[in-house]
Enzyme design. Structure first.
Site, short mmCIF file in Angstrom:
data_model
loop_
_atom_site.label_atom_id
_atom_site.label_comp_id
_atom_site.label_asym_id
_atom_site.label_seq_id
_atom_site.Cartn_x
_atom_site.Cartn_y
_atom_site.Cartn_z
CD GLU A 59 44.37 33.13 44.49
OE1 GLU A 59 43.92 31.98 44.43
OE2 GLU A 59 43.62 34.13 44.50
CB CYS A 209 25.68 31.97 45.51
SG CYS A 209 23.88 31.98 45.33
#
Length: 291
Positions: A59, A209
DNA sequence: CTCCAGGTTG
DNA sequence: CAACCTGGAG
């Protein structure tokens, strides 16, 4: 992928019509992102571990860098520092050596310091709540939330670039300057509390996307324009750290000569690096700081 | 060559 | 709000 984009447009239209998110819209939204996720799941190394320390490393790396550049560095990093104790007991010099290529060296130092705090104050266990996580150096609101989610399966509210992209595309496509404060209430009602990890992984993949087709970053209130590279000290600093990491203690005149910057620029960069305790001077020689 | 991605700190 | 880093894209 057109199915995702078209499906979310239907969500958008329903939301505009009803002006709120009811159960039907939430169901539609979740089925859109999960349908996409089921057939476009990205197999990323940190998605197949439950080791909170490994999640923490991933992270911190991901907060600054795109996925495809993190993968190899992440694998190398946890190979070199397999446990939080291993990291805590390593030198900053070695940590920066593995970090080169990722950028933002001070974050490597924050991660290293965070590991030492976790080992000394938390018995080596990564804290499992946002308040404690946020006290650690280099962890702000976003990363604290992401560690809660991905390491401990908690339904924290996590807003970063991919999440923003999905929510702006679905609910604010015709808005400008969408703030996180506008996104948060929608996230609160749409979050799938039964499986936060899957929910956020799906959002990440959907956001990626959508970004391939539309760029919504300018719709976000977070968008900023960077200062020109050449007028800043960023590159000089990075070059100095990389040089010292590979060649060891070096005199500033050698740095100027080898790196091809004026002594003045080298001086300014060294001063900044020393001020931040990333580099320190030891009678004329510059090395990576010891603490 | 310029532009751009990313979250935290001070 | 400016600074931090690197490397891929254009």
């Amino acid at each position: 992928m057109d199915k995702l984009l078209d499906g979310l447009i239907l969500v958008r239209e329903s939301y505009i019509k009803k002006k709120k998110i009811d159960a039907a819209i939430k169901r539609k939204f979740l089925s859109c992102i999960y349908d996409f996720y089921d057939s476009n799941y990205r197999h990323l190394p940190w998605r197949s571990t439950n080791n909170p320390y490994h999640i923490l490393v991933s992270e911190v790396m991901l907060q600054q860098t795109q996925v495809n550049r993190v993968i190899d560095k992440y694998l190398l990093f946890i190979k070199k520092f397999p446990t939080i104790e291993a990291l805590a007991h390593s030198s900053l010099h070695d940590v920066l050596g593995v970090w080169q290529g990722l950028g933002y060296n001070r974050r490597a130092k924050y991660l290293w310091q965070a590991s030492q705090i976790i080992v000394s104050q938390y018995n080596g266990n990564v804290p499992d709540n946002e308040a404690e996580l946020q006290k650690l150096p280099g962890l702000g609101k976003a990363t604290a939330a992401s560690v809660c989610i991905f390491a401990f399966g908690r339904p924290a509210l996590y807003i970063e670039t991919n999440v923003r992209t999905v929510y702006i595309y679905s609910f604010f496509a015709n808005h400008q300057n969408v703030s996180d404060a506008m996104i948060r209430p929608l996230l609160e009602v749409t979050i799938d509390t039964t499986n936060p990890k899957k929910f956020y992984n799906a959002l990440m993949d959907c956001g990626t996307c959508i970004k391939q087709h539309y760029n919504f970053s300018r719709h976000s209130a977070h968008y900023t324009v960077q200062k020109p590279y050449k007028t800043s000290l960023r590159k000089v600093r990075g070059d100095i750290v990389r040089y010292i990491v590979s060649y060891g203690a070096t005199h500033k005149e050698i740095l100027a000569q080898r790196l091809g910057y004026s002594p003045d620029k080298i001086q300014k960069a060294l001063e900044a690096l020393c001020r931040e305790n990333l580099v320190c001077e030891d009678n004329g020689m510059y090395t990576i700081a010891k603490r």
